[in-house]
Design an enzyme around this catalytic site. Structure first.
Site, short mmCIF file in Angstrom:
data_model
loop_
_atom_site.label_atom_id
_atom_site.label_comp_id
_atom_site.label_asym_id
_atom_site.label_seq_id
_atom_site.Cartn_x
_atom_site.Cartn_y
_atom_site.Cartn_z
N ARG A 34 0.82 -1.22 0.00
CA ARG A 34 0.00 0.00 0.00
C ARG A 34 0.85 1.26 0.00
O ARG A 34 0.55 2.23 -0.69
CB ARG A 34 -0.95 -0.02 1.20
CG ARG A 34 -2.09 -0.97 0.96
CD ARG A 34 -3.05 -1.15 2.11
NE ARG A 34 -4.14 -2.01 1.65
CZ ARG A 34 -5.20 -2.34 2.37
NH1 ARG A 34 -5.33 -1.90 3.61
NH2 ARG A 34 -6.12 -3.12 1.86
N TYR A 52 -6.07 -0.78 -7.04
CA TYR A 52 -5.52 -2.03 -6.48
C TYR A 52 -4.93 -1.85 -5.08
O TYR A 52 -4.80 -0.75 -4.60
CB TYR A 52 -4.59 -2.74 -7.45
CG TYR A 52 -3.34 -2.10 -7.99
CD1 TYR A 52 -2.73 -1.02 -7.40
CD2 TYR A 52 -2.75 -2.65 -9.13
CE1 TYR A 52 -1.56 -0.50 -7.92
CE2 TYR A 52 -1.58 -2.12 -9.66
CZ TYR A 52 -0.99 -1.05 -9.05
OH TYR A 52 0.16 -0.54 -9.56
N GLU A 53 -4.65 -2.97 -4.45
CA GLU A 53 -4.23 -2.99 -3.03
C GLU A 53 -5.28 -2.37 -2.12
O GLU A 53 -4.95 -1.74 -1.12
CB GLU A 53 -2.89 -2.25 -2.84
CG GLU A 53 -1.73 -2.82 -3.59
CD GLU A 53 -1.48 -4.28 -3.28
OE1 GLU A 53 -1.90 -4.75 -2.22
OE2 GLU A 53 -0.90 -4.97 -4.13
N GLY A 54 -6.52 -2.58 -2.45
CA GLY A 54 -7.61 -2.00 -1.66
C GLY A 54 -8.04 -0.69 -2.27
O GLY A 54 -7.31 0.30 -2.19
N GLN A 64 -9.59 2.08 1.77
CA GLN A 64 -8.56 2.73 2.58
C GLN A 64 -9.21 3.68 3.59
O GLN A 64 -8.82 3.74 4.76
CB GLN A 64 -7.59 3.54 1.69
CG GLN A 64 -6.90 2.72 0.61
CD GLN A 64 -6.02 1.61 1.16
OE1 GLN A 64 -5.44 1.76 2.23
NE2 GLN A 64 -5.95 0.50 0.44
#
Lengths: 597, 597
Positions: free
Chosen positions: B296, B440-442, B447
């Site tokens: 992240r 991506y990555e949440g 977040q």
């Protein structure tokens, strides 16, 4: 595969209840637009968009246009059939006078249809869109012979139109243009030069292409005062009106663009192409401005169109995609997870887009109504007021609706997570297509400068004073209305910000024009926020009236009132930060020496 | 063709003057990072990015990846050579402990190099980036044997890594996953299932690919409590460490994406693939979180990276493109027009991006420094404070830097007018590539929920209280400093907004969690604005000190002070509207029934 449904009912509500178009039945064409005609036109136009244009949107993006070795350009599969349906339905001439084959209906109806077409297939909608722009310019500035030669064919869609302004070294600053026009001695001119970014410059959908081209007549003054407008057909027109020999204009290449792949964006080479002056020599920019104003409104509509179609698909996905549980406990306990529409952050995103779409649509239609008044009213005072409104709101409709339209397409794409990034889902295309609308027909920074440098000070600020007065009067007239309390309060605060910013410019921008430039974009958005806030107040008034009368769906009206409240509570307060930025002025913005960048 | 120059001097200033990394020379690896080593590392890393990665960025976007019939994937021309140079330079293991072949240098240096690589070629930088993430997870959770088997090869870049979480029906909500792991009886497992969106899942750049995969062991609990992490190599590893037979994992297809075309995004099919448990059974999400936090932060850096490279190219264009005249009179009267950088609206755009970039870089490096402290400090209290900071700032770095990074890429593209929309100019690629970092990555909405739902209330709000206290102390300590007046005043106002919002959530979100959800994104951006404002205040302090000492270029320091003032005057005040939106709560947002959408 994304889908689209034309918001016919919303348009009808705006036309009938909010804008009350039937109060204008004294204008030519309006009486013909009886309620049932309006409803039929919108339903049919919606069907065309849904059934013919939308299905070829995603495939058209993936296939794109191809330039063949002979300079011809092939559009994607299915585009010609969809275009033919558009032309055959008489849509091109919906608002064109009947003497040229049109239907003479109000421009406001045409604007609604433009939104449907833009939502369904922006790349395709541009072909008729540019043709309508060229028709508008010829109607105002063309000679009788030019009108007779070109308009009927263009109105029936057999011939399409283009607009040739940009050259490699000049876009905004057209005074730098190099394309030359040499008189042939027979009333025609010989045009030589290169134009770039010419949308629909060459394609396989029409028998002929009517290029409107700006160029400098040999010996004309430098700069913008030496620009003339010419009509340059791809094929010369025979005396009997039939298509004759090929003219010296050709497509040199097509651009590889971020989006609108289905529209052929051409480099056009003029090699001694035969053209005829439109309007007066050296007054070409004036003539072009007619076309540009129509085009700018249409581009604003494109921003709204992409926002609307992106919203519809995001809603469908948010109702369908199961992921996580509502913060307040499972809403679909029988399923493995809740649909993501239960999550407040998803809901906020959808509300934000929806609250924009409805107000933007009202603003666009209101402005189109003013355009009808400008062109059709017998009353000089009414015409002037409408013209003031058009001048003031054109940069706002173009700049704000395309900035926000793009942001909304991005926000809608975001709800799809990783799927939003995959081309097959279609959300990427909405974002990529929406992006162009912020750029062409005058990049949005230019719209902001047009607003603050030209439209605002014009006639001693008359247009802005009238707008401020109108909104203030509405607030005063409805201050006591309980149903509108949630609207008039925030609108007053926002109006105060707009007044404050306007005042600040009056006091600080005359002596220091950079103060205007540094605050221009914020001011354009500030005016847009207030204009849409005013639209919401008027929508709320109409919705409340409907509820009192008990006509139509109460749920539908309640949805409007909630959506409007969302706008007032969460979106309109942005005016405060816009004002704060404006008041900072240009000092820090301009402080660095160029070498420091 | 776009260009890129690594901001080495800016990073050095941040490391030495603003963050004072040499105060941490007691930490392992920091003493080795002497000023000349740091300078050499950054210059060499910058050169690699400029000379090897950047030149294949645009061609890589146009060529994309190709999946062959046998399931192998070819990366674009030049990618392997650039990747090999990256690996050969020892960059993969810059901060990895020396026992596994790394250099053991601080993570803060690696973070700076990640920015350079992301700017130069995001699609390419992801291959080593994911490998570093996998290394981090194995370092923390792998067995000694796993570390010995995989880490040295990965550190030298001979093998790359991936992260396999997403499945067609689950992304955010991993508890829904279906991939199964059946024990083979010999300590290994047999994995079966389909993973999607697997970046660098299959390619031609490394001898082996080490997949980290989450799956459910047969009989494990449903939901997130039954998820285990496995290491599944593409080729099984022989006892002597060499590459052995092919494992049952293959790439079923690659996605057609909006951007990062040079990165192969794969559907990965696991057909009884052999895997080994990493860490404890059913505790896979915990292990994965290590990787996700690293990832992240790295994704936040990608947002910054695209903003920086887009800015650099926009500056070059704005200095070069001649169009119109300055509002205050011609600045280049010898030319046909002025360069567009004279126009305040262009200048405003550039200042806005620049003011973000410098503060975002400071925030990222500051956070990376905390990561070093977490992993290397002997002092438990210091470790805890650093861990608090990491937890709080990870969603902000990821969410805010990618949202703004994308917006900035769009704004930079806008300055190119029509040319910005043409792929050959490269600005479209920056926009399309930057877009993925928000997803991506949440996705960024996740977040925001992570921040407000987990990080904020954790340990009674200790992390946030510490941050608020630190900023408040800075303001108090420098309130009398004339050189910082333009910074401390606005920072105090913004801090008050952040405090107000935090308080509001404490009072209104416990009983009604939707109030947190509806305000989450605004809160994340509010915290980001304040954190970057605080970074500017610290940069200004360091710049003013340099000026007083007369060391370094005074012009450079003046530029920083002006850019910082721009941030404080025009960007930080956005906190007010964020607070206003938060305080509205969730009622209107959640009012519509689902059917009304």
């Amino acid at each position: 595969m994304p889908s689209y449904r034309a918001p016919v009912e919303d348009v009808l509500f705006l036309l009938n209840d909010v804008l009350g178009i039937h109060r204008h039945d004294n204008l030519p064409g309006f009486a013909d637009a009886s309620p049932d005609v309006v409803e039929a036109v919108l339903s049919e136009g919606g069907k065309l968009a849904e059934e013919m244009l939308a299905p070829v949107n995603l495939p058209g993006d993936q296939e794109g246009c191809t330039r063949n070795a002979d300079g011809s350009v092939a559009t994607p599969k299915g585009f010609k059939a969809a275009y033919d349906a558009y032309a055959a339905g008489g849509w091109m001439g919906l608002s064109v006078p009947e003497e040229f084959g049109g239907q003479g209906l109000p421009q406001i109806l045409n604007t609604a249809i433009q939104e449907f077409a833009s939502s369904a297939n922006l790349a395709l909608a541009m072909y008729p869109g540019l043709t309508q722009g060229a028709i508008a310019a010829l109607l105002v500035h063309g000679s009788e012979e030019q009108k007779k030669t070109y308009l009927p064919k263009m109105v029936e869609g057999a011939w399409t139109g283009t607009m040739n302004l940009t050259e490699p070294h000049c876009g905004t600053d057209l005074g730098l243009l190099k394309t030359k026009a040499a008189p042939n001695g027979d009333g025609s001119y010989s045009l030589t030069g290169t134009k770039i970014f010419i949308s629909a410059g060459e394609h396989d959908m029409s028998e002929n292409i009517v290029h409107l081209v700006i160029a400098r007549i040999e010996g004309a003054p430098a700069g913008t005062k030496g620009i003339s407008l010419f009509v340059v057909p791809k094929f010369l027109v025979n005396a009997d009106g039939s298509v004759g020999e090929r003219n010296g204009v050709s497509c040199g290449s097509i651009e590889h663009k971020m989006g609108i792949h289905g529209n052929s964006t051409c480099v056009m080479n003029y090699d001694g192409a035969k053209g005829w002056l439109v309007g007066e020599a050296n007054r070409g920019l004036n003539a072009m401005f007619v076309m540009m104003n129509e085009a700018r409104l249409a581009v604003g509509v494109q921003g709204l169109g992409q926002s609307e179609v992106a919203y519809q698909n995001a809603v469908a996905y948010a109702k369908d995609r199961l992921q996580g549980r509502a913060l307040t406990g499972a809403k679909a306990p029988e399923k493995a997870a809740d649909p993501i529409i239960v999550h407040p952050d998803v809901r906020r995103t959808l509300m934000q887009i929806r609250a924009f779409n409805e107000a933007a649509r009202a603003l666009v239609l209101w402005t189109a109504l003013q355009s009808d008044i400008v062109h059709r009213s017998q009353d000089a005072k009414e015409r002037q007021a409408a013209d003031d409104h058009m001048g003031l709101m054109t940069p706002v409709v173009k700049g704000v609706l395309t900035d926000r339209g793009f942001e909304n397409a991005v926000a809608a794409q975001q709800l799809f997570g990783g799927h939003g990034y995959i081309e097959e889902w279609g959300m990427s295309q909405f974002v990529r297509d929406a992006r162009i609308a912020m750029i062409y027909e005058g990049a949005n920074g230019i719209q902001a400068m047009d607003l603050i440098g030209r439209k605002l000070p014009k006639d001693g600020g008359r247009a802005m004073m009238t707008f401020l007065g109108e909104v203030q009067t509405f607030i005063k007239d409805h201050n006591e209305d309980e149903a509108l309390k949630a609207f008039t309060g925030p609108l007053q605060a926002a109006l105060n910000d707009l007044q404050g910013a306007t005042m600040w410019f009056m006091q600080n921008a005359m002596a220091k024009p950079d103060n205007a430039g540094a605050g221009a974009t914020d001011y354009m958005h500030l005016l847009g926020l207030v204009a849409m806030g005013y639209m919401w107040a008027r929508i709320a008034k109409a919705a409340a009236a409907r509820k009192r009368q008990g006509t139509g769906s109460a749920e539908r009206m309640d949805s409007k009132l909630v959506t409007g409240r969302f706008y007032m509570e969460r979106m309109l307060p942005e005016t405060a930060v816009r004002l704060a930025r404006i008041k900072v002025g240009a000092d820090t913005t301009m402080a660095l020496p160029v070498e420091a960048f």
